[in-house]
Write a protein that holds these residues in place. Sequence first.
Motif, mmCIF file in Angstrom:
data_model
loop_
_atom_site.group_PDB
_atom_site.id
_atom_site.type_symbol
_atom_site.label_atom_id
_atom_site.label_comp_id
_atom_site.label_asym_id
_atom_site.label_seq_id
_atom_site.Cartn_x
_atom_site.Cartn_y
_atom_site.Cartn_z
ATOM 1 N N ASP A 198 0.843 -1.192 0.000
ATOM 2 C CA ASP A 198 0.000 0.000 0.000
ATOM 3 C C ASP A 198 0.883 1.248 0.000
ATOM 4 O OD1 ASP A 198 0.281 1.100 2.917
ATOM 5 O OD2 ASP A 198 -0.060 -1.042 3.148
ATOM 6 N N LYS A 199 0.289 2.376 -0.380
ATOM 7 C CA LYS A 199 1.052 3.603 -0.600
ATOM 8 C C LYS A 199 1.796 4.045 0.649
ATOM 9 C CE LYS A 199 0.528 8.356 -2.246
ATOM 10 N NZ LYS A 199 -0.440 9.377 -2.742
ATOM 11 N N GLY A 200 1.126 3.979 1.809
ATOM 12 C CA GLY A 200 1.763 4.422 3.039
ATOM 13 C C GLY A 200 2.966 3.586 3.409
ATOM 14 N N PHE A 201 2.835 2.260 3.304
ATOM 15 C CA PHE A 201 3.952 1.396 3.655
ATOM 16 C C PHE A 201 5.069 1.506 2.624
ATOM 17 C CE2 PHE A 201 6.250 -2.650 3.911
ATOM 18 C CZ PHE A 201 6.592 -2.627 5.254
ATOM 19 N N ARG A 202 4.704 1.681 1.361
ATOM 20 C CA ARG A 202 5.727 1.841 0.323
ATOM 21 C C ARG A 202 6.584 3.068 0.615
ATOM 22 N NH1 ARG A 202 2.667 1.020 -3.659
ATOM 23 N NH2 ARG A 202 2.136 3.155 -4.240
ATOM 24 N N GLU A 203 5.960 4.163 1.024
ATOM 25 C CA GLU A 203 6.720 5.365 1.356
ATOM 26 C C GLU A 203 7.620 5.116 2.567
ATOM 27 O OE1 GLU A 203 8.399 9.007 1.358
ATOM 28 O OE2 GLU A 203 7.187 8.098 -0.234
ATOM 29 N N LYS A 204 7.135 4.356 3.520
ATOM 30 C CA LYS A 204 7.928 3.991 4.695
ATOM 31 C C LYS A 204 9.165 3.203 4.276
ATOM 32 C CE LYS A 204 7.278 1.659 9.165
ATOM 33 N NZ LYS A 204 6.281 0.924 9.997
ATOM 34 N N CYS A 205 8.986 2.274 3.348
ATOM 35 C CA CYS A 205 10.110 1.485 2.841
ATOM 36 C C CYS A 205 11.098 2.364 2.095
ATOM 37 C CB CYS A 205 9.607 0.362 1.939
ATOM 38 S SG CYS A 205 8.656 -0.906 2.788
ATOM 39 N N TYR A 206 10.582 3.295 1.328
ATOM 40 C CA TYR A 206 11.466 4.178 0.573
ATOM 41 C C TYR A 206 12.288 5.058 1.499
ATOM 42 C CZ TYR A 206 9.399 2.897 -3.930
ATOM 43 O OH TYR A 206 9.017 2.218 -5.058
ATOM 44 N N ARG A 207 11.680 5.506 2.585
ATOM 45 C CA ARG A 207 12.454 6.286 3.560
ATOM 46 C C ARG A 207 13.551 5.421 4.176
ATOM 47 N NH1 ARG A 207 7.287 8.281 5.062
ATOM 48 N NH2 ARG A 207 7.284 6.957 6.933
ATOM 49 N N ARG A 208 13.248 4.142 4.386
ATOM 50 C CA ARG A 208 14.259 3.225 4.914
ATOM 51 C C ARG A 208 15.407 3.058 3.920
ATOM 52 N NH1 ARG A 208 17.596 1.243 8.501
ATOM 53 N NH2 ARG A 208 17.940 -1.016 8.342
ATOM 54 N N ILE A 209 15.080 2.952 2.636
ATOM 55 C CA ILE A 209 16.130 2.854 1.621
ATOM 56 C C ILE A 209 16.993 4.110 1.629
ATOM 57 C CG2 ILE A 209 16.573 2.761 -0.870
ATOM 58 C CD1 ILE A 209 14.104 0.954 -1.104
ATOM 59 N N GLU A 210 16.370 5.282 1.773
ATOM 60 C CA GLU A 210 17.135 6.531 1.832
ATOM 61 C C GLU A 210 18.070 6.547 3.035
ATOM 62 O OE1 GLU A 210 14.271 9.753 -0.445
ATOM 63 O OE2 GLU A 210 13.870 9.311 1.668
ATOM 64 N N GLU A 211 17.616 6.022 4.170
ATOM 65 C CA GLU A 211 18.477 5.936 5.352
ATOM 66 C C GLU A 211 19.694 5.062 5.073
ATOM 67 O OE1 GLU A 211 16.126 4.410 8.510
ATOM 68 O OE2 GLU A 211 14.793 6.161 8.624
ATOM 69 N N LEU A 212 19.458 3.951 4.386
ATOM 70 C CA LEU A 212 20.557 3.054 4.060
ATOM 71 C C LEU A 212 21.552 3.728 3.115
ATOM 72 C CD1 LEU A 212 18.551 -0.275 3.572
ATOM 73 C CD2 LEU A 212 19.930 0.388 5.558
ATOM 74 N N LEU A 213 21.028 4.476 2.146
ATOM 75 C CA LEU A 213 21.911 5.191 1.219
ATOM 76 C C LEU A 213 22.708 6.273 1.942
ATOM 77 C CD1 LEU A 213 19.592 5.599 -1.907
ATOM 78 C CD2 LEU A 213 21.570 4.093 -1.665
ATOM 79 N N ASP A 214 22.061 6.969 2.866
ATOM 80 C CA ASP A 214 22.768 7.992 3.652
ATOM 81 C C ASP A 214 23.885 7.368 4.481
ATOM 82 O OD1 ASP A 214 21.133 9.960 2.645
ATOM 83 O OD2 ASP A 214 19.788 10.004 4.385
#
Length: 249
Positions: A182-198
């Motif tokens: 779902d859209k909300g969880f997908r955004e949560k996952c994307y923020r997690r990916i950004e944390e990993l990239l940072d």
Amino acid sequence: MPSQSDVITVDRVGIRFKRNRRARRSFKDLFAGSSRRSRPGEFWALRDVSFTVRRGEAIGVIGRNGQGKSTLLKLVAEVVLPDEGHVRVREGVAPLIEITGGFVEDLSVRDNVYLTAGLHGMTRREVDARFDDIIAFAEIGDFLDTPYKHLSSGMRVRIAFSVISQLEEPIILVDEVLAVGDKGFREKCYRRIEELLDGGRTLFFVSHNERDLRRFCTRGLYLDKGRLVFDGPIEEALERYSSDTADPS
């Protein structure tokens, strides 16, 4: 010659698959055919693909369906091996590719967390220490003792992503795995990916979503008919892809 900062080297790689499992090889093919030549019923999913990836790069892999994108990620993950050329990966990989694979239908969610994390190299003590975070991220605490087979497809992706994203491997491979979330969880996952990239991780990201590719990636690999036709800035890669796939009418 590869530099010390290169974490992935793909050198003149090719891989063949069978179109038709019933395709027969002739007596002549068995004894005289070249191993580098396609035989009846076979096709090259990738051919003569070469590139390097430096530590900390964020790579978007683009192209139409069936052009070799997922196969390329599986080669980097060492799920499949090339028929020609070689792939060298110098750091560990966290594969967000078909992430629900490996889960056992009749086991509970709790048992599957331990099983899947263990298959990816985490010790039981490490899973114990991160178990609450895994469950909290997946938002699936009410289903810990539910058999995995009773979960919806979205819930399966939640728990799978949550487990894999806890791995500390330096290279992340992502292949459209959140399409059913779902859209909300997908955004949560994307923020997690950004944390990993940072945190300095290296990203390989397969997607057809240009907004997501622009969000995460600085470099694009454009595959067409199993060959790498462009390697450069993500904007230029997307422009090339868009131009090639535009409707002439």
